[in-house]
Design a protein around this motif. Structure first.
Motif, short mmCIF file in Angstrom:
data_model
loop_
_atom_site.label_atom_id
_atom_site.label_comp_id
_atom_site.label_asym_id
_atom_site.label_seq_id
_atom_site.Cartn_x
_atom_site.Cartn_y
_atom_site.Cartn_z
N ARG A 136 83.16 212.12 58.99
CA ARG A 136 84.37 212.92 58.78
C ARG A 136 85.26 212.91 60.01
NH1 ARG A 136 81.65 218.08 55.76
NH2 ARG A 136 81.20 217.02 53.81
N VAL A 137 84.66 213.02 61.19
CA VAL A 137 85.44 212.99 62.43
C VAL A 137 86.09 211.63 62.60
CG1 VAL A 137 85.28 213.06 64.94
CG2 VAL A 137 84.17 214.82 63.59
N LYS A 138 85.38 210.56 62.29
CA LYS A 138 85.96 209.22 62.37
C LYS A 138 87.17 209.10 61.45
CE LYS A 138 82.03 206.27 63.50
NZ LYS A 138 81.15 205.21 62.96
N MET A 139 87.05 209.66 60.24
CA MET A 139 88.14 209.60 59.27
C MET A 139 89.37 210.34 59.81
SD MET A 139 87.88 210.60 55.24
CE MET A 139 87.37 212.27 55.59
N VAL A 140 89.15 211.51 60.39
CA VAL A 140 90.25 212.29 60.97
C VAL A 140 90.89 211.51 62.12
CG1 VAL A 140 90.81 214.38 62.29
CG2 VAL A 140 89.36 214.53 60.26
N MET A 141 90.06 210.97 63.01
CA MET A 141 90.58 210.24 64.17
C MET A 141 91.36 208.99 63.76
SD MET A 141 89.79 211.85 66.84
CE MET A 141 88.61 212.82 67.70
N ARG A 142 90.86 208.28 62.76
CA ARG A 142 91.57 207.08 62.30
C ARG A 142 92.96 207.41 61.77
NH1 ARG A 142 86.94 205.42 59.13
NH2 ARG A 142 85.54 204.53 60.63
N TYR A 143 93.06 208.55 61.11
CA TYR A 143 94.36 208.94 60.55
C TYR A 143 95.29 209.48 61.65
CZ TYR A 143 98.01 211.29 58.01
OH TYR A 143 99.24 211.69 57.57
N VAL A 144 94.79 210.40 62.44
CA VAL A 144 95.63 211.13 63.38
C VAL A 144 95.91 210.33 64.66
CG1 VAL A 144 95.86 213.24 64.74
CG2 VAL A 144 94.88 213.33 62.46
N GLY A 145 94.96 209.52 65.09
CA GLY A 145 95.11 208.79 66.35
C GLY A 145 96.46 208.11 66.53
N PRO A 146 96.84 207.22 65.62
CA PRO A 146 98.14 206.54 65.78
C PRO A 146 99.34 207.50 65.70
CG PRO A 146 96.78 205.40 64.16
CD PRO A 146 96.09 206.68 64.51
N ARG A 147 99.20 208.59 64.99
CA ARG A 147 100.30 209.53 64.83
C ARG A 147 100.47 210.43 66.05
NH1 ARG A 147 98.15 207.79 60.44
NH2 ARG A 147 99.36 207.52 58.54
N MET A 148 99.44 210.49 66.90
CA MET A 148 99.53 211.32 68.10
C MET A 148 100.63 210.85 69.04
SD MET A 148 97.64 213.95 68.02
CE MET A 148 97.58 214.48 69.71
N LEU A 149 100.96 209.56 69.02
CA LEU A 149 102.05 209.06 69.85
C LEU A 149 103.38 209.71 69.49
CD1 LEU A 149 101.12 205.30 70.10
CD2 LEU A 149 101.21 206.94 71.97
N ILE A 150 103.52 210.11 68.25
CA ILE A 150 104.75 210.77 67.79
C ILE A 150 104.64 212.28 67.96
CG2 ILE A 150 106.20 211.23 65.78
CD1 ILE A 150 105.31 208.38 64.80
N VAL A 151 103.50 212.83 67.56
CA VAL A 151 103.30 214.28 67.57
C VAL A 151 103.17 214.83 68.98
CG1 VAL A 151 101.76 216.13 66.81
CG2 VAL A 151 102.23 214.21 65.30
N ASN A 152 102.36 214.18 69.81
CA ASN A 152 102.13 214.65 71.17
C ASN A 152 101.89 213.45 72.08
OD1 ASN A 152 101.37 215.95 73.52
ND2 ASN A 152 100.08 217.46 72.49
N PRO A 153 102.95 212.78 72.49
CA PRO A 153 102.80 211.55 73.28
C PRO A 153 102.08 211.74 74.61
CG PRO A 153 105.12 212.15 73.08
CD PRO A 153 104.35 213.09 72.24
N VAL A 154 102.25 212.88 75.25
CA VAL A 154 101.58 213.12 76.54
C VAL A 154 100.07 213.17 76.33
CG1 VAL A 154 101.30 214.75 78.44
CG2 VAL A 154 103.57 214.29 77.52
N ALA A 155 99.62 213.90 75.33
CA ALA A 155 98.19 213.99 75.05
C ALA A 155 97.63 212.64 74.63
CB ALA A 155 97.93 215.02 73.95
N ALA A 156 98.39 211.88 73.87
CA ALA A 156 97.94 210.56 73.43
C ALA A 156 97.77 209.62 74.61
CB ALA A 156 98.93 209.97 72.43
N LEU A 157 98.71 209.61 75.53
CA LEU A 157 98.61 208.75 76.71
C LEU A 157 97.48 209.21 77.63
CD1 LEU A 157 102.38 208.19 77.46
CD2 LEU A 157 100.75 206.55 76.53
N ARG A 158 97.33 210.51 77.77
CA ARG A 158 96.23 211.04 78.59
C ARG A 158 94.89 210.59 78.01
NH1 ARG A 158 96.64 216.68 78.08
NH2 ARG A 158 98.60 216.50 79.21
N HIS A 159 94.77 210.64 76.71
CA HIS A 159 93.53 210.21 76.04
C HIS A 159 93.28 208.72 76.26
CE1 HIS A 159 90.31 210.05 73.14
NE2 HIS A 159 90.93 209.06 72.52
#
Length: 87
Positions: A58-81
């Motif tokens: 379930r966590v993998k499924m969430v990460m696969r969906y949200v991961g690429p969208r984090m660049l739009i939603v929260n770019p600072v957190a995405a880059l930090r990650h």
């Protein structure tokens, strides 16, 4: 991340649905009890498997969906990650 996934897949607005709420609670509990604590870089690269198989999927499924969208939603957190993952 779970909140974004839940809003998009389960049409929730303020609160998480029951299933996503359980997943978030379980994940926070696993992180809190992790034997490696703050030293661990990523659960994905860890040799200790803290998550039960069903929650891991379930966590993998969430990460696969949200991961690429984090660049739009929260770019600072995405880059930090991304930087954290490269270490």
């Amino acid at each position: 991340m779970v909140e974004l996934y839940c809003r998009r897949h389960h049409s929730t607005t303020q609160e998480l649905c029951e299933e996503c709420g359980r997943l978030l609670d379980y994940s926070l509990q696993r992180i809190e009890r992790c034997p490696k604590g703050e030293k661990k870089r990523s659960c994905r690269k860890c040799e200790i498997h803290c998550y039960a198989p069903i929650y891991k999927e379930r966590v993998k499924m969430v990460m696969r969906y949200v991961g690429p969208r984090m660049l739009i939603v929260n770019p600072v957190a995405a880059l930090r990650h991304l930087v954290w993952e490269m270490k």
